[in-house]
Design a protein around this motif. Structure first.
Motif, PDB file in Angstrom:
ATOM      1  N   VAL A 150       0.754  -1.081  -0.047  1.00  0.00           N
ATOM      2  CA  VAL A 150      -0.067   0.014  -0.035  1.00  0.00           C
ATOM      3  C   VAL A 150       0.905   1.257  -0.082  1.00  0.00           C
ATOM      4  CG1 VAL A 150      -1.816   1.265   1.204  1.00  0.00           C
ATOM      5  CG2 VAL A 150      -1.531  -1.112   1.330  1.00  0.00           C
ATOM      6  N   ALA A 151       0.598   2.013  -1.121  1.00  0.00           N
ATOM      7  CA  ALA A 151       1.589   3.048  -1.045  1.00  0.00           C
ATOM      8  C   ALA A 151       1.025   4.253   0.007  1.00  0.00           C
ATOM      9  CB  ALA A 151       1.433   3.919  -2.646  1.00  0.00           C
ATOM     10  N   VAL A 152       1.934   4.918   0.801  1.00  0.00           N
ATOM     11  CA  VAL A 152       1.683   5.807   1.866  1.00  0.00           C
ATOM     12  C   VAL A 152       2.569   6.950   1.797  1.00  0.00           C
ATOM     13  CG1 VAL A 152       1.639   6.020   4.433  1.00  0.00           C
ATOM     14  CG2 VAL A 152       1.001   3.946   3.589  1.00  0.00           C
ATOM     15  N   GLU A 153       1.901   8.089   1.817  1.00  0.00           N
ATOM     16  CA  GLU A 153       2.536   9.276   1.728  1.00  0.00           C
ATOM     17  C   GLU A 153       3.259   9.663   3.045  1.00  0.00           C
ATOM     18  OE1 GLU A 153       2.524  11.320  -1.075  1.00  0.00           O
ATOM     19  OE2 GLU A 153       0.990  10.334  -2.178  1.00  0.00           O
ATOM     20  N   ALA A 154       4.605  10.078   3.094  1.00  0.00           N
ATOM     21  CA  ALA A 154       5.058  10.315   4.024  1.00  0.00           C
ATOM     22  C   ALA A 154       4.803  11.583   4.674  1.00  0.00           C
ATOM     23  CB  ALA A 154       6.804  10.322   3.695  1.00  0.00           C
ATOM     24  N   THR A 155       4.123  12.332   4.029  1.00  0.00           N
ATOM     25  CA  THR A 155       3.271  13.727   4.697  1.00  0.00           C
ATOM     26  C   THR A 155       2.469  13.273   5.639  1.00  0.00           C
ATOM     27  OG1 THR A 155       1.813  13.428   2.752  1.00  0.00           O
ATOM     28  CG2 THR A 155       3.774  15.339   2.852  1.00  0.00           C
ATOM     29  N   GLU A 156       1.950  12.024   5.718  1.00  0.00           N
ATOM     30  CA  GLU A 156       1.221  11.550   6.909  1.00  0.00           C
ATOM     31  C   GLU A 156       1.854  10.881   7.972  1.00  0.00           C
ATOM     32  OE1 GLU A 156      -2.296   9.254   5.293  1.00  0.00           O
ATOM     33  OE2 GLU A 156      -1.901   9.669   3.608  1.00  0.00           O
ATOM     34  N   LEU A 157       3.279  10.729   7.796  1.00  0.00           N
ATOM     35  CA  LEU A 157       4.063   9.962   8.878  1.00  0.00           C
ATOM     36  C   LEU A 157       4.850  11.104   9.562  1.00  0.00           C
ATOM     37  CD1 LEU A 157       4.752   6.551   6.905  1.00  0.00           C
ATOM     38  CD2 LEU A 157       2.563   7.276   8.432  1.00  0.00           C
ATOM     39  N   ILE A 158       5.854  11.439   8.727  1.00  0.00           N
ATOM     40  CA  ILE A 158       6.903  12.220   9.443  1.00  0.00           C
ATOM     41  C   ILE A 158       6.737  13.777   9.351  1.00  0.00           C
ATOM     42  CG2 ILE A 158       9.505  12.862   8.743  1.00  0.00           C
ATOM     43  CD1 ILE A 158       9.597   9.963   7.539  1.00  0.00           C
ATOM     44  N   VAL A 159       6.824  13.978  10.683  1.00  0.00           N
ATOM     45  CA  VAL A 159       6.548  15.357  10.972  1.00  0.00           C
ATOM     46  C   VAL A 159       7.726  16.376  11.089  1.00  0.00           C
ATOM     47  CG1 VAL A 159       5.502  17.136  12.520  1.00  0.00           C
ATOM     48  CG2 VAL A 159       4.332  14.797  12.440  1.00  0.00           C
ATOM     49  N   THR A 160       7.805  17.286  10.419  1.00  0.00           N
ATOM     50  CA  THR A 160       9.303  18.271  10.569  1.00  0.00           C
ATOM     51  C   THR A 160       9.035  19.507  10.846  1.00  0.00           C
ATOM     52  OG1 THR A 160       8.838  18.819   8.309  1.00  0.00           O
ATOM     53  CG2 THR A 160       9.907  16.762   8.366  1.00  0.00           C
ATOM     54  N   ASP A 161      10.052  20.102  11.048  1.00  0.00           N
ATOM     55  CA  ASP A 161      10.104  21.646  11.185  1.00  0.00           C
ATOM     56  C   ASP A 161       9.826  22.575   9.701  1.00  0.00           C
ATOM     57  OD1 ASP A 161      12.411  21.579   9.713  1.00  0.00           O
ATOM     58  OD2 ASP A 161      13.837  21.964  11.301  1.00  0.00           O
ATOM     59  N   ASP A 162       9.711  23.644   9.766  1.00  0.00           N
ATOM     60  CA  ASP A 162       9.134  24.242   8.615  1.00  0.00           C
ATOM     61  C   ASP A 162      10.259  24.685   7.645  1.00  0.00           C
ATOM     62  OD1 ASP A 162       7.247  25.329   6.935  1.00  0.00           O
ATOM     63  OD2 ASP A 162       6.902  26.980   8.149  1.00  0.00           O
ATOM     64  N   VAL A 163      11.508  23.975   7.431  1.00  0.00           N
ATOM     65  CA  VAL A 163      12.453  24.605   6.722  1.00  0.00           C
ATOM     66  C   VAL A 163      12.409  23.761   5.426  1.00  0.00           C
ATOM     67  CG1 VAL A 163      15.195  24.977   6.648  1.00  0.00           C
ATOM     68  CG2 VAL A 163      13.991  24.854   8.854  1.00  0.00           C
ATOM     69  N   ALA A 164      12.237  24.544   4.288  1.00  0.00           N
ATOM     70  CA  ALA A 164      11.976  23.761   2.945  1.00  0.00           C
ATOM     71  C   ALA A 164      13.417  23.435   2.628  1.00  0.00           C
ATOM     72  CB  ALA A 164      11.573  25.229   2.108  1.00  0.00           C
ATOM     73  N   GLY A 165      13.229  22.139   2.061  1.00  0.00           N
ATOM     74  CA  GLY A 165      14.739  21.911   1.465  1.00  0.00           C
ATOM     75  C   GLY A 165      15.557  20.940   2.347  1.00  0.00           C
ATOM     76  N   ARG A 166      15.407  21.116   3.501  1.00  0.00           N
ATOM     77  CA  ARG A 166      16.387  20.329   4.531  1.00  0.00           C
ATOM     78  C   ARG A 166      15.596  20.369   5.897  1.00  0.00           C
ATOM     79  NH1 ARG A 166      19.206  24.653   7.098  1.00  0.00           N
ATOM     80  NH2 ARG A 166      19.100  26.410   5.757  1.00  0.00           N
ATOM     81  N   ALA A 167      14.476  19.977   5.702  1.00  0.00           N
ATOM     82  CA  ALA A 167      13.652  19.860   7.157  1.00  0.00           C
ATOM     83  C   ALA A 167      14.350  18.883   8.198  1.00  0.00           C
ATOM     84  CB  ALA A 167      12.051  19.425   6.743  1.00  0.00           C
ATOM     85  N   GLU A 168      13.857  19.105   9.261  1.00  0.00           N
ATOM     86  CA  GLU A 168      14.297  18.164  10.484  1.00  0.00           C
ATOM     87  C   GLU A 168      13.170  17.583  10.941  1.00  0.00           C
ATOM     88  OE1 GLU A 168      17.191  16.794  11.408  1.00  0.00           O
ATOM     89  OE2 GLU A 168      18.574  17.854   9.880  1.00  0.00           O
TER      90      GLU A 168
END
Ligand code: ASP
Ligand code: MG
Length: 476
Positions: A150-168
């Motif tokens: 089942v394809a799952v979008e990581a946007t639903e799993l990995i929460v990051t800070d708001d730094v575009a291009g190199r988020a933590e």
């Protein structure tokens, strides 16, 4: 979550075309019968580069780029789908889904061309399309083999800070979200195929983790889901005792420590994204590097203790696309602030320093950076030292690009006497001139600078001297 959960990540070359994706699917299918799995994928190799190039081209106002992108990506993914999916209806449904993602990326390129401006957000969205495509291809390939991918979008799993291009990642939030989203799927014995490289802010804005970040995605999920291990499938057999192009009898190391892996990643053995081990080393979750093109080989395991060996040295690494910069002159002897000024200038040039050395006579400070950064660094240094140069306190700022850094790496070198002695006498016997030497106080590595032309000989002779061509017994 379940004790035996494993994470398997497939890199870009391991999903490089339809055949490679089939090979990856076979590996997952075989492993799925042993227990729960979460799969993480990179984009098919070359796709992220193509997306990023298209985004930048579009920003110049060229609207045609979007159509070209659509055509190439469409062709490439359609070919893979044709090979992977037999049933015409299922194939058509998959291709429709892939086209939708490609259309979105092309649409963003068109918007970028109209605005003649590429925002960091648009770049994140465009560059992350590759993983969204490959995840669907692999999930469907698994379906074909009777495993519920089942394809799952990581946007639903990995929460990051708001730094575009190199988020933590924000680990607590990620743990919560990933567990909530994946528990049910895993209970139903489905195999989630997660898009690597991608995350989202708490509010759900898409972010990316930096180039090569899918390795990082895998270990973030490994830590968040308390996985028992993370397996990184790539196109090399593991971590080697030396670059096989320099040393033909280099061997795959069966096990290395997190520290050794980090040193090796830093000094040129580009097997892992440098941040990869951060999430897992604290929890002691082992990471494997394995070759998806030779799955019968064991690969290299990265652990806390890392198979200590009596010889101390585990690997010899070398990097050659580097430059040695020297700031010197008799006038700097005893003059405070020169080192500070030097490295502030280097930081202003955004150059990463690989090695630093200063003799106690203080006549000069020398350091090594990647050659791509050298022009910028030299001009920052000349600007910073303009006054001192004019007053002859700093007499020269010189650069030597015909050099290489060679390093001997190993945890157990720490506190072991005689290793440096052996290194330098071997080099002496071979008439290899040493330009600068550095050892970090961690003692995990002794590095030195030689002329570029001596690099191969230096690596080979040290590899021999420490017997790295032979299997080493483990010691406690
Ligand atoms: N596809 C992304 C890149 O090429 C992430 C990855 O491959 O790890 O940078
Ligand atoms: Mg990659």
């Amino acid at each position: 979550m379940t004790q035996t959960l494993r994470i398997m990540k497939f890199g870009g070359t391991s999903v490089g075309d339809g055949e490679c994706i089939q090979r990856a699917a076979d590996i997952v299918v075989a492993a799925a019968s042993d227990g729960p799995l979460v799969v993480v994928v990179s984009a098919m190799s070359g796709v992220t580069n193509r997306l990023i190039a298209a985004a930048h081209e579009s920003a110049k106002g060229d609207a045609g780029v979007a159509d070209a992108l659509k055509a190439t990506l469409g062709q490439q993914h359609q070919t893979a789908a044709d090979l992977l999916v037999k049933d015409p209806e299922k194939r058509a449904a998959l291709v429709t889904e892939l086209e939708k993602i490609i259309d979105e990326a092309a649409g963003l390129c068109r918007g970028t061309a109209l605005l003649r401006e590429l925002t960091p957000r648009a770049l994140d969205s465009i560059s992350s399309s590759g993983e969204r495509l490959s995840a669907r291809l692999l999930a469907q390939a698994l379906q074909e083999s009777g495993v519920n991918g089942v394809a799952v979008e990581a946007t639903e799993l990995i929460v990051t800070d708001d730094v575009a291009g190199r988020a933590e990642p924000l680990m607590n939030e990620t743990r919560e979200r990933a567990t909530a989203r994946l528990s049910q799927l895993l209970e139903e014995r489905a195999v989630p195929v997660v898009t690597g490289f991608i995350g989202a802010t708490l509010e759900g804005k898409l972010t990316t983790l930096g180039r090569g970040g899918s390795d990082y995605s895998a270990t973030i999920l490994g830590a968040a889901l308390d996985a028992s291990e993370v397996i990184i499938w790539t196109d090399v057999d593991g971590v080697l005792t030396a670059d096989p192009r320099l040393v033909p009898d280099a061997r795959t190391l069966p096990e290395i420590s997190y520290n050794e892996a980090a040193e090796l990643a830093y000094f040129g053995a580009k097997v892992l994204h440098p941040k990869t081990l951060r999430p897992v080393s604290e929890a002691g979750i082992p990471v494997w590097i394995r070759n998806s093109f030779s799955p019968e080989k064991a690969g290299t395991q990265i652990t806390s203790t890392g198979h200590p060996t009596a010889r101390g040295v585990k690997a010899i690494t070398a990097i050659s696309d580097v430059s040695l910069i020297t700031v010197g002159g008799r006038g700097i002897v005893g003059l405070p602030g020169i080192a500070g000024k030097t490295f502030t200038a280097v930081a202003d040039a955004k150059a990463n320093v690989l090695l630093i050395s200063q003799s106690s006579s203080e006549n000069d400070i020398c350091f090594v950076i990647n050659s791509v950064d050298s022009t910028r660094t030299i001009s920052e240094l000349r600007r910073a030292f303009a006054f001192h140069l004019a007053h002859k306190e700093v007499e020269h700022i010189t650069i030597n690009s015909e050099i290489a850094i060679v390093a001997a790496v190993g945890d157990r070198m720490r506190g072991m006497t005689g290793i440096a002695g052996r290194i330098f006498s071997v080099l002496g016997q071979r008439n290899i001139n040493i330009i600068a030497i550095a050892q970090g106080s961690s003692e995990f590595n002794v590095s030195f600078v030689v002329e570029a032309g001596s690099m191969r000989e230096a690596v080979r002779s040290l590899h021999r001297e420490f017997g790295l061509h032979e299997r080493a017994e483990r010691i406690e």
